[in-house]
Design a protein around this motif. Sequence first.
Motif, PDB file in Angstrom:
ATOM      1  N   ILE A   1       0.821  -1.206   0.000  1.00 53.65           N
ATOM      2  CA  ILE A   1       0.000   0.000   0.000  1.00 53.65           C
ATOM      3  C   ILE A   1       0.857   1.259   0.000  1.00 53.65           C
ATOM      4  CG2 ILE A   1      -0.298   0.367   2.493  1.00 53.65           C
ATOM      5  CD1 ILE A   1      -3.114   0.319  -0.036  1.00 53.65           C
ATOM      6  N   PHE A   2       2.081   1.151   0.519  1.00 50.28           N
ATOM      7  CA  PHE A   2       2.908   2.351   0.630  1.00 50.28           C
ATOM      8  C   PHE A   2       3.536   2.747  -0.710  1.00 50.28           C
ATOM      9  CE2 PHE A   2       2.731   0.451   4.862  1.00 50.28           C
ATOM     10  CZ  PHE A   2       2.125   1.498   5.529  1.00 50.28           C
ATOM     11  N   ASP A   3       3.398   1.850  -1.718  1.00 50.62           N
ATOM     12  CA  ASP A   3       3.860   2.212  -3.056  1.00 50.62           C
ATOM     13  C   ASP A   3       2.797   2.971  -3.851  1.00 50.62           C
ATOM     14  OD1 ASP A   3       6.195   1.015  -2.571  1.00 50.62           O
ATOM     15  OD2 ASP A   3       5.730  -0.860  -3.640  1.00 50.62           O
ATOM     16  N   MET A   4       1.614   3.047  -3.282  1.00 48.58           N
ATOM     17  CA  MET A   4       0.506   3.637  -4.029  1.00 48.58           C
ATOM     18  C   MET A   4       0.774   5.124  -4.270  1.00 48.58           C
ATOM     19  SD  MET A   4      -3.449   2.924  -3.168  1.00 48.58           S
ATOM     20  CE  MET A   4      -3.708   4.246  -2.008  1.00 48.58           C
ATOM     21  N   ASN A   5       0.358   5.598  -5.472  1.00 49.73           N
ATOM     22  CA  ASN A   5       0.496   7.018  -5.798  1.00 49.73           C
ATOM     23  C   ASN A   5      -0.274   7.852  -4.765  1.00 49.73           C
ATOM     24  OD1 ASN A   5       0.496   9.547  -6.926  1.00 49.73           O
ATOM     25  ND2 ASN A   5       0.288   8.775  -9.020  1.00 49.73           N
ATOM     26  N   PRO A   6       0.406   8.812  -4.107  1.00 49.93           N
ATOM     27  CA  PRO A   6      -0.279   9.588  -3.061  1.00 49.93           C
ATOM     28  C   PRO A   6      -1.448  10.412  -3.584  1.00 49.93           C
ATOM     29  CG  PRO A   6       1.875  10.520  -3.560  1.00 49.93           C
ATOM     30  CD  PRO A   6       1.814   9.194  -4.250  1.00 49.93           C
ATOM     31  N   VAL A   7      -1.521  10.577  -4.929  1.00 46.62           N
ATOM     32  CA  VAL A   7      -2.632  11.370  -5.470  1.00 46.62           C
ATOM     33  C   VAL A   7      -3.977  10.718  -5.126  1.00 46.62           C
ATOM     34  CG1 VAL A   7      -2.896  10.353  -7.779  1.00 46.62           C
ATOM     35  CG2 VAL A   7      -3.222  12.807  -7.465  1.00 46.62           C
ATOM     36  N   ILE A   8      -3.952   9.392  -4.933  1.00 40.04           N
ATOM     37  CA  ILE A   8      -5.183   8.695  -4.541  1.00 40.04           C
ATOM     38  C   ILE A   8      -5.750   9.286  -3.249  1.00 40.04           C
ATOM     39  CG2 ILE A   8      -6.167   6.452  -3.879  1.00 40.04           C
ATOM     40  CD1 ILE A   8      -5.302   6.400  -6.731  1.00 40.04           C
ATOM     41  N   TYR A   9      -4.842   9.566  -2.298  1.00 37.86           N
ATOM     42  CA  TYR A   9      -5.317  10.139  -1.035  1.00 37.86           C
ATOM     43  C   TYR A   9      -5.881  11.537  -1.251  1.00 37.86           C
ATOM     44  CZ  TYR A   9      -2.827   6.198   0.885  1.00 37.86           C
ATOM     45  OH  TYR A   9      -2.416   4.933   1.154  1.00 37.86           O
ATOM     46  N   ALA A  10      -5.263  12.266  -2.182  1.00 32.81           N
ATOM     47  CA  ALA A  10      -5.789  13.602  -2.492  1.00 32.81           C
ATOM     48  C   ALA A  10      -7.199  13.484  -3.075  1.00 32.81           C
ATOM     49  CB  ALA A  10      -4.879  14.315  -3.482  1.00 32.81           C
ATOM     50  N   TYR A  11      -7.382  12.491  -3.979  1.00 32.32           N
ATOM     51  CA  TYR A  11      -8.727  12.275  -4.530  1.00 32.32           C
ATOM     52  C   TYR A  11      -9.725  12.041  -3.390  1.00 32.32           C
ATOM     53  CZ  TYR A  11      -6.643  11.488  -9.187  1.00 32.32           C
ATOM     54  OH  TYR A  11      -5.976  11.633 -10.373  1.00 32.32           O
ATOM     55  N   ILE A  12      -9.324  11.196  -2.441  1.00 27.81           N
ATOM     56  CA  ILE A  12     -10.250  10.839  -1.363  1.00 27.81           C
ATOM     57  C   ILE A  12     -10.594  12.065  -0.507  1.00 27.81           C
ATOM     58  CG2 ILE A  12     -10.527   9.462   0.745  1.00 27.81           C
ATOM     59  CD1 ILE A  12      -8.760   7.322  -0.619  1.00 27.81           C
ATOM     60  N   VAL A  13      -9.573  12.776  -0.057  1.00 35.46           N
ATOM     61  CA  VAL A  13      -9.826  13.929   0.827  1.00 35.46           C
ATOM     62  C   VAL A  13     -10.703  14.958   0.138  1.00 35.46           C
ATOM     63  CG1 VAL A  13      -8.788  15.865   2.049  1.00 35.46           C
ATOM     64  CG2 VAL A  13      -7.663  13.643   2.061  1.00 35.46           C
ATOM     65  N   PHE A  14     -10.332  15.307  -1.101  1.00 35.63           N
ATOM     66  CA  PHE A  14     -11.067  16.389  -1.745  1.00 35.63           C
ATOM     67  C   PHE A  14     -12.461  15.943  -2.186  1.00 35.63           C
ATOM     68  CE2 PHE A  14      -6.712  17.979  -1.975  1.00 35.63           C
ATOM     69  CZ  PHE A  14      -6.913  19.218  -1.383  1.00 35.63           C
ATOM     70  N   SER A  15     -12.634  14.653  -2.479  1.00 37.72           N
ATOM     71  CA  SER A  15     -13.986  14.182  -2.795  1.00 37.72           C
ATOM     72  C   SER A  15     -14.871  14.257  -1.563  1.00 37.72           C
ATOM     73  CB  SER A  15     -13.951  12.740  -3.313  1.00 37.72           C
ATOM     74  OG  SER A  15     -13.249  12.687  -4.527  1.00 37.72           O
ATOM     75  N   LEU A  16     -14.340  13.819  -0.423  1.00 37.38           N
ATOM     76  CA  LEU A  16     -15.115  13.878   0.820  1.00 37.38           C
ATOM     77  C   LEU A  16     -15.556  15.314   1.099  1.00 37.38           C
ATOM     78  CD1 LEU A  16     -13.069  11.511   3.174  1.00 37.38           C
ATOM     79  CD2 LEU A  16     -15.365  11.133   2.253  1.00 37.38           C
ATOM     80  N   ASN A  17     -14.624  16.228   0.888  1.00 36.09           N
ATOM     81  CA  ASN A  17     -14.901  17.631   1.130  1.00 36.09           C
ATOM     82  C   ASN A  17     -15.938  18.206   0.183  1.00 36.09           C
ATOM     83  OD1 ASN A  17     -13.789  20.036   2.602  1.00 36.09           O
ATOM     84  ND2 ASN A  17     -12.192  18.487   2.852  1.00 36.09           N
ATOM     85  N   THR A  18     -15.735  17.925  -1.105  1.00 37.09           N
ATOM     86  CA  THR A  18     -16.614  18.486  -2.131  1.00 37.09           C
ATOM     87  C   THR A  18     -18.034  17.970  -1.978  1.00 37.09           C
ATOM     88  OG1 THR A  18     -14.694  18.524  -3.557  1.00 37.09           O
ATOM     89  CG2 THR A  18     -16.799  18.899  -4.603  1.00 37.09           C
ATOM     90  N   CYS A  19     -18.157  16.709  -1.602  1.00 35.27           N
ATOM     91  CA  CYS A  19     -19.466  16.101  -1.380  1.00 35.27           C
ATOM     92  C   CYS A  19     -20.308  16.957  -0.441  1.00 35.27           C
ATOM     93  CB  CYS A  19     -19.287  14.735  -0.724  1.00 35.27           C
ATOM     94  SG  CYS A  19     -19.785  13.409  -1.755  1.00 35.27           S
ATOM     95  N   ALA A  20     -19.695  17.321   0.665  1.00 34.49           N
ATOM     96  CA  ALA A  20     -20.432  18.080   1.676  1.00 34.49           C
ATOM     97  C   ALA A  20     -20.860  19.431   1.119  1.00 34.49           C
ATOM     98  CB  ALA A  20     -19.576  18.259   2.917  1.00 34.49           C
ATOM     99  N   GLY A  21     -19.917  20.143   0.505  1.00 34.13           N
ATOM    100  CA  GLY A  21     -20.240  21.473  -0.018  1.00 34.13           C
ATOM    101  C   GLY A  21     -21.275  21.403  -1.125  1.00 34.13           C
ATOM    102  N   LEU A  22     -21.061  20.453  -2.054  1.00 39.32           N
ATOM    103  CA  LEU A  22     -21.934  20.349  -3.214  1.00 39.32           C
ATOM    104  C   LEU A  22     -23.359  19.955  -2.806  1.00 39.32           C
ATOM    105  CD1 LEU A  22     -21.193  20.929  -6.082  1.00 39.32           C
ATOM    106  CD2 LEU A  22     -20.790  18.514  -6.477  1.00 39.32           C
ATOM    107  N   SER A  23     -23.479  19.094  -1.794  1.00 36.46           N
ATOM    108  CA  SER A  23     -24.821  18.660  -1.403  1.00 36.46           C
ATOM    109  C   SER A  23     -25.630  19.854  -0.901  1.00 36.46           C
ATOM    110  CB  SER A  23     -24.761  17.560  -0.347  1.00 36.46           C
ATOM    111  OG  SER A  23     -24.565  18.109   0.934  1.00 36.46           O
ATOM    112  N   GLU A  24     -24.985  20.770  -0.213  1.00 33.19           N
ATOM    113  CA  GLU A  24     -25.713  21.951   0.257  1.00 33.19           C
ATOM    114  C   GLU A  24     -26.066  22.876  -0.911  1.00 33.19           C
ATOM    115  OE1 GLU A  24     -26.770  20.783   3.222  1.00 33.19           O
ATOM    116  OE2 GLU A  24     -26.684  22.857   3.880  1.00 33.19           O
ATOM    117  N   ILE A  25     -25.160  22.969  -1.885  1.00 25.44           N
ATOM    118  CA  ILE A  25     -25.452  23.784  -3.067  1.00 25.44           C
ATOM    119  C   ILE A  25     -26.650  23.203  -3.826  1.00 25.44           C
ATOM    120  CG2 ILE A  25     -24.598  24.449  -5.349  1.00 25.44           C
ATOM    121  CD1 ILE A  25     -21.822  24.717  -4.114  1.00 25.44           C
TER     122      ILE A  25
END
Lengths: 241, 250
Positions: free
Chosen positions: A95-119
């Motif tokens: 798992i530690f070889d995984m491209n760290p961009v995956i974690y960025a996808y996860i964090v920012f998706s979680l964040n955007t979900c919340a904002g977008l749902s209110e919009i």
Amino acid sequence: MDLNIRYMIDTFFLALTGVPVTLSITAVALLVSAPIAFFMAISRIYNIRIVKQVVSAYVSFIRGTPVVLQILIIYSLLPSWLNAMIKSLSWDINIFDMNPVIYAYIVFSLNTCAGLSEIFRSALLTVNKGQLEAALSIGMSAVQAYTRIIIPQAMVSALPNICNLTINLIKGTSLAFMMTVKEVTSIAKIAASYGYNYIESYLDILIIYILLCSVIQALFALVEKRIGSYKTLTGSAAKAV
Amino acid sequence: MLELKNIHKSFNNNEVLKGVSIRVKKGDVIVILGPSGSGKTTLLRCINFLERADKGEIFFDDLRVNIRTASPADISRIRKRTAFVFQNYNLFNNKTALENVTEGLITARKVPKPEAIEIAKKALSKVGLSDRENYYPSKLSGGQQQRVAIARAIAVNPDVILFDEPTSALDPELTGEVLAVMKQLAREGVTMVVVTHEMSFARDVANHIVFMDGGVVIEEGSPDEIFSRPREDRTKQFLSRILPVWDYVI
């Protein structure tokens, strides 16, 4: 003080190579969260029990924590958790070889979900319920009514907010450097660290972010004009669209 | 053709309909009168399931539906045989007048587009709005919007059109154009159930009047019976409050 112009120009083009990563984080976050956020909004509008409470709690949680903190927690917790899980399943993945961009996808998706749902929620509420009833009364299904009548109108009032969110998201992705993702900010910072040309690097990425965000704003303005045309056009002018 | 039997409906323990039955024959123009809060609008909305009644039955020719156990397919079948004209028009704001009329034909009834446009143009010319086909609702007056809504209702060729106070959101000077269209439809034999406060329409156009108060039908009969020889005190009371005003306007 003197700016190292040569360095600035080189770094500008170097940092530009990070633009696809910055945009990919933005795009993935938006695309992943759009459908989820839509159903989150619907669950709150229609008062669906339990789901509604979970969604509200989720939105409050995301809104109530700094993105930096979410990044730190996910980036330090998730890999070890995944690692433990994979080991217990005795899969052969590091798992530690995984491209760290995956974690960025996860964090920012979680964040955007919340904002977008209110919009989405506020936008859907701007279309009066009567139009839904009218659609049902002539035999359309609820899905047809939403896709053909309600959502196209809700989008018009949602667009300025979505534009806002997208721009904040693009700027927010600069925090992905904390997860060693090679996007615009991290590339410029790394370049700067060789010769302490921080000012030049910062000016470079400043220009890049302004350019990116201007393009995004222009695109949104264009789309807004196109899909909101029913508000301003009359008669034969409407036919031409 | 259409019969409602023993309809009950409550909102938060407030019983709005306490067992209402009405019967509509083909070609009928039925006007439902009554003071506000008497349940007229709720009754109308229960017919095509915009509001789901708690109890009761709907008979539509050979289609018999128990409201409590009605399946989505039953609801869809009933909705396809009825059309509804709303108090505040409820036109689709993102569609032109013509698209408002074709929408139900194309998406709900799968009518081919050229045919739908032809039907829609006919419907719009019937309500006198052929020159406004490509206008969006925001550019039409209230009376024009309501006429588009009527065109949308007649285009789907329903067995019965339900009108919920179609003129009460309009300026007095605009009600005439909408009432004229409704009178025209009545002459053509379109079956209508109309909730209205337009007494002249009730008297001149309806062939049957239902007077409701407090969630029940108090009295029903021909316009002549209701207006000239009301039997119930509450009907008399209601008419005495409404009619002098009407006579004065005339």
